[in-house]
Design an enzyme around this catalytic site. Sequence first.
Site, PDB file in Angstrom:
ATOM      1  CE1 TYR A 100      -3.716   2.390   1.185  1.00 49.24           C
ATOM      2  CE2 TYR A 100      -2.090   3.276   3.005  1.00 49.24           C
ATOM      3  CZ  TYR A 100      -3.279   3.309   2.469  1.00 49.24           C
ATOM      4  OH  TYR A 100      -4.107   4.394   2.694  1.00 49.24           O
ATOM      5  CE  LYS A 116      -3.388   5.124  -0.543  1.00 49.01           C
ATOM      6  NZ  LYS A 116      -4.418   5.921  -1.381  1.00 49.01           N
TER       7      LYS A 116
END
Length: 266
Positions: A154, A158
């Site tokens: 993740y 990002k």
Amino acid sequence: MPDHRQTVALVTGGGRGIGHAIVRQLAREGAAVAVLDLDGAVAEGAAAELKAAGHRAVALTADITDPTAVEAAVAAAEAALGPLTLLVNNAGFTDAGDLVGLSLDSWRRETAINLDGPYHCLRAVLPRMAARGAGAVVNIASVNGVRFFGNPAYSAAKAGVINLTLAVASEYGRHGIRCNAVLPGSVRTANRSWEIRLEKDPRVFDKLARWYPLGRVAEPEDIARAVSFLGSADAAYITGASLPVDGGLLAGMNVMIEEFILESKD
Ligand SMILES: NC(=O)c1ccc[n+]([C@@H]2O[C@H](COP(=O)([O-])OP(=O)(O)OC[C@H]3O[C@@H](n4cnc5c(N)ncnc54)[C@H](O)[C@@H]3O)[C@@H](O)[C@H]2O)c1
């Protein structure tokens, strides 16, 4: 208050959590809003709520990891509400906490949703905005994109979103398109990663508060207000920015300071 009476927005993941707060905020400020979500029921629910309050809205069911579905959803949004002026890349997901527990499948799934998804949406929306010479994009990244707080796939995705923001700002400024990123810290939503942590400890948000100089985690509305600003004419000269909306988390190591620096003075 930003004026969104000329705004036609598409918000991904708009049926729940931060996305739901964003669609409510934009609609309150005058926008017509396309609520896109993988979960058709929550998209329908959010759009129905906006319409009941007198706003223009449409629900779209699509998976942002599927470029064909995204293209169709963008076309449907414009058919229903008119040319899009604002894209909010909000949909995201994580449930893999550390590198050791990360499988290849979860790496692929998390990068597909958090990085490929926004890219598919940009590919569908940017040529339309560029042809009209105007538009704005707000990408929901995370503090995880600039520091490591767990969730490695993740976080890498990002970080990619933050760089993608720079690419759009650089290449599309000449077409009148602005692109900025919002970097939330912990936000009180019922997403999968918070569900897992809340199952282990129902007081997780209270315990987290001490890491935040402002003394609390965020509410979804804190993020929505920043999105509304960056997507509005009030931010007409802001592009390529990554705005932490994190209660000061990235400003410093306040817990370390309190425990080791200030304590040593006693
Ligand atoms: N909650 C936090 O603490 C926090 C912190 C930093 C960043 N963020 C980011 O904010 C955004 C929203 O997070 P949230 O906490 O509101 O999440 P959430 O899980 O509450 O809501 C996300 C919504 O996105 C939808 N969605 C998921 N995958 C999708 C897909 N493939 N296609 C279309 N829709 C999809 C879900 O159905 C859901 O309605 C995410 O990008 C997340 O990474 C959240």
